[in-house]
Design a protein around this motif. Structure first.
Motif, PDB file in Angstrom:
ATOM      1  N   LEU A  69       0.843  -1.193   0.000  1.00 40.32           N
ATOM      2  CA  LEU A  69       0.000   0.000   0.000  1.00 40.32           C
ATOM      3  C   LEU A  69       0.877   1.242   0.000  1.00 40.32           C
ATOM      4  O   LEU A  69       1.794   1.363   0.831  1.00 40.32           O
ATOM      5  N   GLU A  70       0.603   2.169  -0.907  1.00 40.87           N
ATOM      6  CA  GLU A  70       1.368   3.403  -0.946  1.00 40.87           C
ATOM      7  C   GLU A  70       1.061   4.232   0.293  1.00 40.87           C
ATOM      8  O   GLU A  70      -0.015   4.125   0.893  1.00 40.87           O
ATOM      9  N   GLU A  71       2.006   5.089   0.668  1.00 38.54           N
ATOM     10  CA  GLU A  71       1.855   5.867   1.897  1.00 38.54           C
ATOM     11  C   GLU A  71       0.623   6.770   1.852  1.00 38.54           C
ATOM     12  O   GLU A  71      -0.063   6.934   2.853  1.00 38.54           O
ATOM     13  N   THR A  72       0.360   7.360   0.680  1.00 38.70           N
ATOM     14  CA  THR A  72      -0.821   8.219   0.565  1.00 38.70           C
ATOM     15  C   THR A  72      -2.095   7.423   0.806  1.00 38.70           C
ATOM     16  O   THR A  72      -3.005   7.874   1.513  1.00 38.70           O
ATOM     17  N   LYS A 107      -2.328   4.610   2.493  1.00 32.89           N
ATOM     18  CA  LYS A 107      -2.367   4.232   3.908  1.00 32.89           C
ATOM     19  C   LYS A 107      -2.964   5.345   4.760  1.00 32.89           C
ATOM     20  O   LYS A 107      -3.771   5.091   5.664  1.00 32.89           O
TER      21      LYS A 107
END
Length: 530
Positions: free
Chosen positions: A2-5, A7
Protein backbone atom coordinates in the motif's frame (compact mmCIF):
# COMPACT_ATOMS: atom_id res chain seq x y z
CA UNK A 1 2.08 -3.03 -1.03
CA UNK A 2 0.00 0.00 0.00
CA UNK A 3 1.37 3.40 -0.95
CA UNK A 4 1.85 5.87 1.90
CA UNK A 5 -0.82 8.22 0.57
CA UNK A 6 -3.32 5.36 0.41
CA UNK A 7 -2.37 4.23 3.91
CA UNK A 8 -3.07 7.70 5.23
CA UNK A 9 -6.46 7.76 3.52
CA UNK A 10 -7.36 4.29 4.83
CA UNK A 11 -6.29 5.24 8.33
CA UNK A 12 -8.79 8.12 8.26
CA UNK A 13 -11.55 5.88 6.88
CA UNK A 14 -10.90 3.06 9.36
CA UNK A 15 -11.21 5.62 12.13
CA UNK A 16 -14.98 5.31 11.62
CA UNK A 17 -15.05 1.66 12.79
CA UNK A 18 -17.28 1.40 15.86
CA UNK A 19 -16.71 -2.21 17.00
CA UNK A 20 -13.61 -4.43 16.64
CA UNK A 21 -13.10 -6.39 13.40
CA UNK A 22 -10.88 -9.45 12.92
CA UNK A 23 -9.30 -10.34 9.59
CA UNK A 24 -9.09 -14.13 9.92
CA UNK A 25 -6.69 -15.49 7.30
CA UNK A 26 -6.22 -18.97 5.91
CA UNK A 27 -2.86 -18.91 4.12
CA UNK A 28 -0.64 -21.44 2.37
CA UNK A 29 2.98 -21.06 1.24
CA UNK A 30 2.28 -19.51 -2.16
CA UNK A 31 3.47 -16.12 -3.41
CA UNK A 32 -0.15 -14.99 -3.43
CA UNK A 33 -0.47 -15.90 0.25
CA UNK A 34 2.63 -13.82 1.04
CA UNK A 35 1.10 -10.83 -0.74
CA UNK A 36 -2.22 -11.35 1.04
CA UNK A 37 -0.44 -11.51 4.42
CA UNK A 38 1.39 -8.27 3.63
CA UNK A 39 -1.84 -6.56 2.57
CA UNK A 40 -3.73 -7.66 5.69
CA UNK A 41 -0.82 -6.83 8.01
CA UNK A 42 -0.57 -3.32 6.63
CA UNK A 43 -4.34 -2.81 6.98
CA UNK A 44 -4.31 -4.09 10.56
CA UNK A 45 -1.67 -1.52 11.53
CA UNK A 46 -3.97 1.32 10.44
CA UNK A 47 -6.55 0.90 13.20
CA UNK A 48 -6.65 -0.38 16.77
CA UNK A 49 -10.06 -1.83 15.88
CA UNK A 50 -8.60 -4.21 13.25
CA UNK A 51 -6.87 -7.42 14.33
CA UNK A 52 -5.23 -10.08 12.15
CA UNK A 53 -5.25 -13.79 13.00
CA UNK A 54 -3.92 -16.64 10.87
CA UNK A 55 -6.03 -19.68 11.68
CA UNK A 56 -5.64 -21.72 8.47
CA UNK A 57 -7.74 -24.72 7.60
CA UNK A 58 -10.17 -23.22 5.09
CA UNK A 59 -10.56 -25.04 1.76
CA UNK A 60 -9.66 -22.05 -0.43
CA UNK A 61 -6.18 -20.82 0.31
CA UNK A 62 -5.17 -18.07 0.37
CA UNK A 63 -8.28 -16.34 1.70
CA UNK A 64 -9.51 -14.37 4.68
CA UNK A 65 -12.76 -13.49 6.37
CA UNK A 66 -13.94 -10.19 7.83
CA UNK A 67 -15.18 -11.31 11.24
CA UNK A 68 -17.40 -9.31 13.59
CA UNK A 69 -16.83 -8.85 17.31
CA UNK A 70 -19.19 -11.74 18.08
CA UNK A 71 -17.17 -14.06 15.84
CA UNK A 72 -19.58 -14.04 12.88
CA UNK A 73 -17.74 -14.71 9.61
CA UNK A 74 -20.24 -14.07 6.83
CA UNK A 75 -17.90 -12.38 4.33
CA UNK A 76 -14.79 -14.08 2.95
CA UNK A 77 -12.38 -12.85 0.28
CA UNK A 78 -10.59 -15.54 -1.73
CA UNK A 79 -8.82 -12.60 -3.32
CA UNK A 80 -6.30 -9.87 -2.60
CA UNK A 81 -8.81 -7.01 -2.84
CA UNK A 82 -6.87 -4.39 -4.72
CA UNK A 83 -7.91 -2.59 -7.90
CA UNK A 84 -11.64 -2.11 -8.19
CA UNK A 85 -12.27 -4.35 -5.19
CA UNK A 86 -10.36 -2.27 -2.64
CA UNK A 87 -13.52 -0.26 -1.99
CA UNK A 88 -15.47 -3.50 -1.49
CA UNK A 89 -12.99 -4.59 1.17
CA UNK A 90 -13.03 -1.24 2.95
CA UNK A 91 -16.84 -1.16 3.00
CA UNK A 92 -16.96 -4.73 4.33
CA UNK A 93 -14.63 -3.80 7.20
CA UNK A 94 -16.61 -0.66 8.01
CA UNK A 95 -20.02 -2.35 7.87
CA UNK A 96 -18.94 -5.39 9.87
CA UNK A 97 -17.41 -2.87 12.26
CA UNK A 98 -20.74 -1.20 12.92
CA UNK A 99 -20.95 1.54 10.29
CA UNK A 100 -24.56 1.54 8.97
CA UNK A 101 -25.26 0.04 5.54
CA UNK A 102 -26.28 2.73 3.07
CA UNK A 103 -29.37 1.30 1.39
CA UNK A 104 -32.96 2.58 1.32
CA UNK A 105 -34.80 1.75 4.54
CA UNK A 106 -37.37 -0.26 2.61
CA UNK A 107 -34.61 -2.38 1.06
CA UNK A 108 -32.96 -2.93 4.44
CA UNK A 109 -36.26 -4.05 5.92
CA UNK A 110 -36.89 -6.50 3.08
CA UNK A 111 -33.41 -8.02 3.36
CA UNK A 112 -33.82 -8.49 7.11
CA UNK A 113 -37.19 -10.18 6.61
CA UNK A 114 -35.86 -12.84 4.22
CA UNK A 115 -35.84 -16.38 5.61
CA UNK A 116 -33.72 -19.27 4.37
CA UNK A 117 -30.10 -20.19 3.69
CA UNK A 118 -28.30 -17.86 1.27
CA UNK A 119 -24.76 -19.07 0.57
CA UNK A 120 -23.42 -16.82 -2.20
CA UNK A 121 -20.21 -17.22 -4.19
CA UNK A 122 -19.23 -14.46 -6.60
CA UNK A 123 -16.45 -14.95 -9.15
CA UNK A 124 -14.75 -11.67 -9.98
CA UNK A 125 -11.79 -10.12 -11.74
CA UNK A 126 -9.85 -7.30 -10.12
CA UNK A 127 -9.95 -5.44 -13.45
CA UNK A 128 -13.75 -5.62 -13.65
CA UNK A 129 -15.54 -2.34 -12.99
CA UNK A 130 -18.93 -4.09 -12.75
CA UNK A 131 -17.99 -6.65 -10.09
CA UNK A 132 -17.76 -4.30 -7.07
CA UNK A 133 -21.45 -3.38 -7.28
CA UNK A 134 -22.42 -7.05 -6.96
CA UNK A 135 -19.83 -7.75 -4.25
CA UNK A 136 -20.84 -4.74 -2.18
CA UNK A 137 -24.56 -5.45 -2.49
CA UNK A 138 -24.28 -9.06 -1.27
CA UNK A 139 -21.80 -8.09 1.45
CA UNK A 140 -24.29 -5.52 2.73
CA UNK A 141 -26.97 -8.22 2.82
CA UNK A 142 -24.61 -10.41 4.88
CA UNK A 143 -24.27 -7.62 7.44
CA UNK A 144 -28.04 -7.10 7.59
CA UNK A 145 -29.16 -10.74 7.75
CA UNK A 146 -27.25 -13.64 9.40
CA UNK A 147 -28.84 -16.06 6.90
CA UNK A 148 -26.50 -14.63 4.22
CA UNK A 149 -22.93 -15.79 3.62
CA UNK A 150 -20.66 -14.58 0.82
CA UNK A 151 -17.39 -15.75 -0.70
CA UNK A 152 -15.66 -13.52 -3.26
CA UNK A 153 -13.33 -15.49 -5.56
CA UNK A 154 -10.74 -13.85 -7.80
CA UNK A 155 -10.65 -15.91 -10.99
CA UNK A 156 -6.99 -15.06 -11.59
CA UNK A 157 -6.06 -16.38 -8.14
CA UNK A 158 -8.10 -19.59 -8.47
CA UNK A 159 -7.63 -20.39 -12.14
CA UNK A 160 -8.20 -24.14 -11.77
CA UNK A 161 -11.56 -23.51 -10.15
CA UNK A 162 -12.84 -21.12 -12.80
CA UNK A 163 -11.56 -23.44 -15.53
CA UNK A 164 -13.32 -26.42 -13.96
CA UNK A 165 -16.53 -24.41 -13.68
CA UNK A 166 -16.08 -22.99 -17.21
CA UNK A 167 -16.35 -19.42 -15.99
CA UNK A 168 -15.37 -17.06 -18.80
CA UNK A 169 -17.03 -13.81 -17.75
CA UNK A 170 -17.53 -11.90 -14.53
CA UNK A 171 -19.24 -11.24 -12.28
CA UNK A 172 -20.72 -14.73 -12.03
CA UNK A 173 -22.89 -15.39 -8.98
CA UNK A 174 -23.76 -18.74 -7.45
CA UNK A 175 -26.36 -19.31 -4.73
CA UNK A 176 -26.09 -22.49 -2.67
CA UNK A 177 -23.79 -24.01 -5.27
CA UNK A 178 -26.04 -23.36 -8.29
CA UNK A 179 -25.85 -20.58 -10.92
CA UNK A 180 -27.83 -17.54 -9.76
CA UNK A 181 -27.01 -14.61 -12.04
CA UNK A 182 -24.30 -12.97 -14.13
CA UNK A 183 -23.40 -9.39 -14.88
CA UNK A 184 -23.76 -6.17 -12.97
CA UNK A 185 -26.56 -6.13 -10.39
CA UNK A 186 -27.46 -3.86 -7.51
CA UNK A 187 -29.05 -4.81 -4.18
CA UNK A 188 -32.61 -4.32 -5.41
CA UNK A 189 -32.06 -6.53 -8.46
CA UNK A 190 -30.57 -9.28 -6.33
CA UNK A 191 -33.40 -8.90 -3.83
CA UNK A 192 -35.96 -9.12 -6.63
CA UNK A 193 -34.51 -12.49 -7.72
CA UNK A 194 -34.73 -13.74 -4.13
CA UNK A 195 -38.20 -12.31 -3.52
CA UNK A 196 -40.49 -11.77 -6.53
CA UNK A 197 -42.62 -9.34 -4.57
CA UNK A 198 -39.68 -7.12 -3.54
CA UNK A 199 -40.04 -4.39 -6.21
CA UNK A 200 -43.77 -4.05 -5.58
CA UNK A 201 -43.22 -3.86 -1.82
CA UNK A 202 -40.56 -1.19 -2.22
CA UNK A 203 -42.76 0.82 -4.58
CA UNK A 204 -45.51 1.13 -1.97
CA UNK A 205 -43.57 3.81 -0.13
CA UNK A 206 -44.18 6.13 -3.08
CA UNK A 207 -47.92 5.54 -3.49
CA UNK A 208 -48.86 8.78 -1.73
CA UNK A 209 -46.06 10.91 -3.18
CA UNK A 210 -47.09 14.46 -4.06
CA UNK A 211 -46.99 15.38 -7.76
CA UNK A 212 -43.65 16.52 -9.11
CA UNK A 213 -42.91 19.49 -11.32
CA UNK A 214 -40.23 17.47 -13.12
CA UNK A 215 -39.86 13.70 -12.93
CA UNK A 216 -36.75 12.25 -14.60
CA UNK A 217 -36.49 8.62 -15.69
CA UNK A 218 -32.88 7.42 -15.71
CA UNK A 219 -29.73 8.10 -13.70
CA UNK A 220 -27.12 8.31 -16.44
CA UNK A 221 -25.32 11.50 -17.51
CA UNK A 222 -28.45 12.98 -19.13
CA UNK A 223 -30.68 12.17 -16.17
CA UNK A 224 -28.21 13.50 -13.62
CA UNK A 225 -27.73 16.76 -15.51
CA UNK A 226 -31.49 17.19 -15.92
CA UNK A 227 -32.03 16.66 -12.18
CA UNK A 228 -29.42 19.25 -11.23
CA UNK A 229 -30.72 21.87 -13.67
CA UNK A 230 -34.34 21.31 -12.65
CA UNK A 231 -33.58 21.47 -8.92
CA UNK A 232 -31.59 24.68 -9.39
CA UNK A 233 -34.74 26.25 -10.84
CA UNK A 234 -36.55 25.57 -7.57
CA UNK A 235 -38.79 22.89 -9.13
CA UNK A 236 -40.05 19.88 -7.19
CA UNK A 237 -37.78 17.33 -8.83
CA UNK A 238 -37.72 13.54 -8.68
CA UNK A 239 -35.48 11.02 -10.42
CA UNK A 240 -36.19 7.33 -10.88
CA UNK A 241 -32.74 5.75 -11.00
CA UNK A 242 -32.18 2.04 -10.44
CA UNK A 243 -28.49 3.01 -10.51
CA UNK A 244 -26.53 6.15 -11.29
CA UNK A 245 -24.19 6.23 -14.25
CA UNK A 246 -26.10 3.98 -16.64
CA UNK A 247 -23.90 2.73 -19.48
CA UNK A 248 -21.07 4.92 -18.18
CA UNK A 249 -20.60 2.39 -15.35
CA UNK A 250 -19.29 -0.07 -17.93
CA UNK A 251 -16.72 2.34 -19.38
CA UNK A 252 -13.19 1.74 -18.17
CA UNK A 253 -11.16 4.72 -19.38
CA UNK A 254 -12.63 8.18 -20.04
CA UNK A 255 -10.23 10.78 -21.41
CA UNK A 256 -12.49 13.13 -23.36
CA UNK A 257 -14.80 14.55 -20.68
CA UNK A 258 -14.02 18.24 -20.62
CA UNK A 259 -12.08 19.47 -17.55
CA UNK A 260 -11.34 15.92 -16.35
CA UNK A 261 -8.27 14.68 -18.28
CA UNK A 262 -8.63 11.09 -17.13
CA UNK A 263 -11.19 9.11 -15.11
CA UNK A 264 -13.20 5.89 -15.30
CA UNK A 265 -16.87 5.02 -15.48
CA UNK A 266 -17.53 4.04 -11.85
CA UNK A 267 -15.70 7.11 -10.56
CA UNK A 268 -17.53 9.51 -12.86
CA UNK A 269 -20.86 7.85 -12.05
CA UNK A 270 -20.21 8.35 -8.34
CA UNK A 271 -19.50 12.03 -9.02
CA UNK A 272 -22.79 12.35 -10.92
CA UNK A 273 -24.67 10.84 -7.98
CA UNK A 274 -22.87 12.98 -5.41
CA UNK A 275 -23.68 16.12 -7.40
CA UNK A 276 -27.37 15.21 -7.68
CA UNK A 277 -27.59 14.45 -3.95
CA UNK A 278 -26.23 17.92 -3.20
CA UNK A 279 -29.58 19.33 -4.36
CA UNK A 280 -33.16 18.90 -3.21
CA UNK A 281 -33.95 15.99 -5.49
CA UNK A 282 -36.12 13.07 -4.44
CA UNK A 283 -34.19 9.99 -5.55
CA UNK A 284 -36.43 6.99 -6.20
CA UNK A 285 -33.92 4.17 -6.21
CA UNK A 286 -34.38 0.46 -6.79
CA UNK A 287 -37.32 1.10 -9.10
CA UNK A 288 -37.88 0.95 -12.85
CA UNK A 289 -40.55 2.78 -14.78
CA UNK A 290 -42.92 0.18 -16.21
CA UNK A 291 -45.36 2.36 -18.13
CA UNK A 292 -45.78 5.96 -19.29
CA UNK A 293 -49.30 7.39 -19.11
CA UNK A 294 -49.38 10.76 -20.91
CA UNK A 295 -51.76 13.45 -19.67
CA UNK A 296 -55.22 13.46 -21.20
CA UNK A 297 -54.91 17.15 -22.05
CA UNK A 298 -52.16 19.80 -22.12
CA UNK A 299 -51.30 21.03 -18.63
CA UNK A 300 -52.66 17.97 -16.82
CA UNK A 301 -50.47 15.52 -14.95
CA UNK A 302 -48.48 12.83 -16.72
CA UNK A 303 -48.00 9.56 -14.83
CA UNK A 304 -45.33 6.90 -14.49
CA UNK A 305 -46.33 3.43 -13.31
CA UNK A 306 -43.96 1.58 -11.00
CA UNK A 307 -44.16 -2.05 -9.92
CA UNK A 308 -47.37 -2.91 -8.07
CA UNK A 309 -49.37 -0.32 -10.06
CA UNK A 310 -47.98 2.55 -7.99
CA UNK A 311 -48.42 5.76 -9.98
CA UNK A 312 -46.24 8.86 -9.78
CA UNK A 313 -47.64 12.11 -11.17
CA UNK A 314 -45.70 15.01 -12.62
CA UNK A 315 -46.39 18.15 -14.63
CA UNK A 316 -43.43 17.32 -16.88
CA UNK A 317 -41.38 14.19 -17.49
CA UNK A 318 -37.84 13.86 -18.85
CA UNK A 319 -37.00 10.47 -20.36
CA UNK A 320 -33.29 9.71 -20.03
CA UNK A 321 -33.37 5.92 -20.14
CA UNK A 322 -30.14 5.44 -22.09
CA UNK A 323 -29.26 2.38 -24.13
CA UNK A 324 -27.87 -1.15 -23.89
CA UNK A 325 -25.43 -3.25 -25.91
CA UNK A 326 -26.63 -4.22 -29.37
CA UNK A 327 -26.53 -7.96 -30.08
CA UNK A 328 -25.49 -9.64 -33.33
CA UNK A 329 -28.60 -11.86 -33.40
CA UNK A 330 -26.75 -14.74 -35.01
CA UNK A 331 -26.82 -18.45 -34.23
CA UNK A 332 -24.81 -19.35 -31.14
CA UNK A 333 -24.67 -15.84 -29.66
CA UNK A 334 -27.21 -16.47 -26.90
CA UNK A 335 -26.12 -20.08 -26.34
CA UNK A 336 -22.51 -19.04 -25.64
CA UNK A 337 -23.18 -15.84 -23.72
CA UNK A 338 -20.72 -15.84 -20.76
CA UNK A 339 -19.14 -18.99 -22.28
CA UNK A 340 -17.06 -17.19 -24.86
CA UNK A 341 -19.42 -14.43 -26.01
CA UNK A 342 -18.81 -11.22 -24.08
CA UNK A 343 -19.40 -7.47 -24.22
CA UNK A 344 -16.87 -6.10 -21.72
CA UNK A 345 -13.18 -6.57 -22.60
CA UNK A 346 -12.05 -4.94 -19.36
CA UNK A 347 -14.08 -7.34 -17.21
CA UNK A 348 -13.63 -10.57 -19.12
CA UNK A 349 -10.39 -10.10 -21.04
CA UNK A 350 -8.18 -11.74 -18.38
CA UNK A 351 -10.04 -15.05 -18.84
CA UNK A 352 -8.69 -15.26 -22.41
CA UNK A 353 -5.02 -14.88 -21.60
CA UNK A 354 -2.94 -16.64 -24.24
CA UNK A 355 -5.99 -17.43 -26.41
CA UNK A 356 -7.26 -16.21 -29.78
CA UNK A 357 -10.29 -13.91 -29.78
CA UNK A 358 -12.39 -11.89 -32.19
CA UNK A 359 -13.78 -8.40 -31.76
CA UNK A 360 -16.87 -7.48 -33.79
CA UNK A 361 -17.13 -3.79 -34.61
CA UNK A 362 -14.87 -1.10 -36.05
CA UNK A 363 -16.02 1.96 -34.12
CA UNK A 364 -14.21 3.50 -31.16
CA UNK A 365 -15.48 0.88 -28.71
CA UNK A 366 -14.49 -2.02 -30.97
CA UNK A 367 -11.02 -0.71 -31.74
CA UNK A 368 -10.40 0.18 -28.08
CA UNK A 369 -11.49 -3.34 -27.10
CA UNK A 370 -9.09 -4.87 -29.64
CA UNK A 371 -6.21 -2.73 -28.36
CA UNK A 372 -6.91 -3.68 -24.74
CA UNK A 373 -7.24 -7.38 -25.54
CA UNK A 374 -4.08 -7.45 -27.66
CA UNK A 375 -2.07 -6.89 -24.50
CA UNK A 376 -3.61 -9.97 -22.85
CA UNK A 377 -4.48 -12.58 -25.47
CA UNK A 378 -2.29 -14.27 -28.06
CA UNK A 379 -4.12 -12.89 -31.09
CA UNK A 380 -7.02 -10.57 -31.94
CA UNK A 381 -9.02 -10.53 -35.16
CA UNK A 382 -11.21 -7.45 -35.60
CA UNK A 383 -14.16 -7.91 -37.95
CA UNK A 384 -15.73 -4.81 -39.52
CA UNK A 385 -18.74 -5.22 -41.77
CA UNK A 386 -18.01 -1.99 -43.67
CA UNK A 387 -15.18 -1.03 -45.99
CA UNK A 388 -13.36 1.09 -43.41
CA UNK A 389 -12.98 1.49 -39.66
CA UNK A 390 -15.04 4.23 -38.02
CA UNK A 391 -12.82 4.74 -34.98
CA UNK A 392 -10.74 7.87 -34.36
CA UNK A 393 -7.52 7.94 -36.38
CA UNK A 394 -5.31 7.84 -33.28
CA UNK A 395 -6.99 4.59 -32.25
CA UNK A 396 -6.72 3.10 -35.73
CA UNK A 397 -3.01 3.93 -35.85
CA UNK A 398 -2.45 2.29 -32.49
CA UNK A 399 -4.37 -0.82 -33.54
CA UNK A 400 -2.48 -1.20 -36.83
CA UNK A 401 0.84 -0.96 -34.97
CA UNK A 402 0.12 -4.03 -32.86
CA UNK A 403 1.75 -7.21 -34.21
CA UNK A 404 -0.86 -9.68 -32.91
CA UNK A 405 -3.90 -8.02 -34.50
CA UNK A 406 -5.56 -8.75 -37.86
CA UNK A 407 -8.28 -6.53 -39.33
CA UNK A 408 -10.89 -8.03 -41.66
CA UNK A 409 -12.98 -5.56 -43.65
CA UNK A 410 -16.37 -6.38 -45.19
CA UNK A 411 -16.66 -9.28 -42.78
CA UNK A 412 -20.24 -10.14 -41.82
CA UNK A 413 -20.54 -12.51 -38.87
CA UNK A 414 -22.83 -15.46 -39.64
CA UNK A 415 -22.66 -17.69 -36.55
CA UNK A 416 -20.78 -18.58 -33.39
CA UNK A 417 -20.14 -22.22 -32.55
CA UNK A 418 -18.42 -24.40 -29.99
CA UNK A 419 -18.51 -27.69 -28.12
CA UNK A 420 -21.55 -26.87 -26.03
CA UNK A 421 -19.42 -25.56 -23.19
CA UNK A 422 -17.11 -22.98 -24.78
CA UNK A 423 -16.74 -21.10 -28.06
CA UNK A 424 -14.43 -22.73 -30.61
CA UNK A 425 -14.94 -20.68 -33.75
CA UNK A 426 -17.10 -18.19 -35.61
CA UNK A 427 -18.11 -18.05 -39.26
CA UNK A 428 -18.11 -14.80 -41.22
CA UNK A 429 -18.87 -13.98 -44.84
CA UNK A 430 -16.00 -12.16 -46.54
CA UNK A 431 -16.04 -9.54 -49.31
CA UNK A 432 -16.34 -12.22 -51.98
CA UNK A 433 -19.37 -13.80 -50.32
CA UNK A 434 -17.46 -16.87 -49.15
CA UNK A 435 -17.97 -18.27 -45.64
CA UNK A 436 -14.76 -18.21 -43.58
CA UNK A 437 -14.28 -20.19 -40.36
CA UNK A 438 -12.21 -18.33 -37.77
CA UNK A 439 -10.93 -20.40 -34.82
CA UNK A 440 -11.35 -18.34 -31.61
CA UNK A 441 -12.02 -18.95 -27.92
CA UNK A 442 -13.84 -15.67 -27.36
CA UNK A 443 -16.02 -13.21 -29.25
CA UNK A 444 -16.31 -9.63 -27.96
CA UNK A 445 -19.30 -7.81 -29.47
CA UNK A 446 -18.90 -4.05 -29.87
CA UNK A 447 -21.44 -2.97 -32.48
CA UNK A 448 -23.15 -0.10 -30.75
CA UNK A 449 -26.21 0.44 -28.61
CA UNK A 450 -29.98 0.05 -28.66
CA UNK A 451 -32.23 2.58 -26.88
CA UNK A 452 -34.09 1.49 -23.74
CA UNK A 453 -37.50 2.46 -25.07
CA UNK A 454 -39.49 -0.77 -25.47
CA UNK A 455 -41.44 -0.01 -22.30
CA UNK A 456 -42.86 3.18 -23.85
CA UNK A 457 -45.07 1.34 -26.35
CA UNK A 458 -47.05 3.84 -28.45
CA UNK A 459 -47.11 6.57 -25.80
CA UNK A 460 -45.04 8.93 -27.98
CA UNK A 461 -43.27 9.06 -31.33
CA UNK A 462 -40.21 6.89 -31.94
CA UNK A 463 -38.12 6.57 -35.09
CA UNK A 464 -37.65 3.17 -36.84
CA UNK A 465 -34.58 2.51 -34.65
CA UNK A 466 -36.66 2.90 -31.49
CA UNK A 467 -35.14 6.26 -30.55
CA UNK A 468 -37.35 8.96 -29.02
CA UNK A 469 -37.87 11.75 -31.53
CA UNK A 470 -36.96 15.12 -29.98
CA UNK A 471 -36.75 18.68 -31.25
CA UNK A 472 -34.07 21.29 -30.57
CA UNK A 473 -35.51 21.88 -27.08
CA UNK A 474 -35.57 18.20 -26.14
CA UNK A 475 -39.35 18.11 -26.49
CA UNK A 476 -41.07 14.91 -27.65
CA UNK A 477 -44.30 14.52 -29.60
CA UNK A 478 -46.29 14.82 -26.33
CA UNK A 479 -46.49 18.30 -24.75
CA UNK A 480 -44.79 18.32 -21.36
CA UNK A 481 -42.71 15.22 -22.01
CA UNK A 482 -39.03 15.72 -22.85
CA UNK A 483 -36.16 13.33 -23.53
CA UNK A 484 -32.37 13.40 -23.55
CA UNK A 485 -29.31 11.23 -24.04
CA UNK A 486 -28.68 7.95 -25.85
CA UNK A 487 -32.38 7.00 -25.98
CA UNK A 488 -33.13 9.89 -28.35
CA UNK A 489 -32.54 10.84 -31.98
CA UNK A 490 -29.75 13.22 -30.96
CA UNK A 491 -26.65 12.13 -32.92
CA UNK A 492 -23.28 11.17 -31.45
CA UNK A 493 -23.77 9.09 -28.33
CA UNK A 494 -21.17 10.65 -26.04
CA UNK A 495 -21.16 11.36 -22.29
CA UNK A 496 -20.54 15.07 -22.72
CA UNK A 497 -23.37 15.34 -25.27
CA UNK A 498 -25.77 13.46 -22.99
CA UNK A 499 -24.97 15.87 -20.16
CA UNK A 500 -25.69 18.85 -22.38
CA UNK A 501 -28.90 17.33 -23.69
CA UNK A 502 -30.04 16.60 -20.14
CA UNK A 503 -29.51 20.22 -19.18
CA UNK A 504 -31.34 21.33 -22.32
CA UNK A 505 -34.32 19.07 -21.57
CA UNK A 506 -34.57 20.48 -18.03
CA UNK A 507 -34.51 24.03 -19.36
CA UNK A 508 -37.15 23.04 -21.92
CA UNK A 509 -39.30 21.60 -19.15
CA UNK A 510 -38.88 24.78 -17.10
CA UNK A 511 -39.91 26.92 -20.06
CA UNK A 512 -42.96 24.69 -20.58
CA UNK A 513 -43.95 24.96 -16.90
CA UNK A 514 -43.85 28.74 -16.75
CA UNK A 515 -46.09 28.91 -19.83
CA UNK A 516 -48.57 26.22 -18.74
CA UNK A 517 -51.13 26.53 -15.91
CA UNK A 518 -50.53 24.35 -12.86
CA UNK A 519 -53.50 21.95 -12.53
CA UNK A 520 -53.21 21.99 -8.72
CA UNK A 521 -53.26 25.80 -8.63
CA UNK A 522 -56.23 25.83 -11.01
CA UNK A 523 -58.18 23.47 -8.75
CA UNK A 524 -57.37 25.58 -5.69
CA UNK A 525 -58.61 28.70 -7.48
CA UNK A 526 -61.81 26.96 -8.55
CA UNK A 527 -62.41 25.76 -4.98
CA UNK A 528 -61.90 29.29 -3.61
CA UNK A 529 -64.45 30.71 -6.07
CA UNK A 530 -67.02 27.98 -5.42
Amino acid sequence: MLEETLKSQLQDVFGKIETPVTLRASLDHSDAASKMRQFLTECATLSDNIALHEDGGWDRQPSFSVAAQDGTESIRFAAIPMGHELTSFVLAVLQVGGVPVKLPESTIAQVRDLKGDFQFTTYISLSCQNCPEVVQAINAMCVLNPAFKHVIVDGALFQNEVTRKNIMSVPQIELNGAPFASGRMDAMEILAKLDDAAPAKAAQQYKDAAPFDVLIIGGGPAGAAAAIYAARKGLRTGIIADRFGGQVMETAGIENYISIPETDGPKLSAQFESHVRAYDVEIISGQKAERLIPASKPGAYHQIALSGDVLLSSRTIILATGAHWRHLNVAGETEYLTKGVAFCPHCDGPFYKGKRVAVIGGGNSGVEAAIDLAGIVSHVTLLQRGTQLKADKVLQDKLRSMPNVDIKMEALTQSIAGNGETVEHLVYKDASGEDVTLPVSGVFIQIGLLPNTNWLGNALALNPQGEIIVDVHGATSVPGIFAAGDATTTPYKQIVIAVGEGAKAALGAFDYLIRTPDPAASRQKEAALA
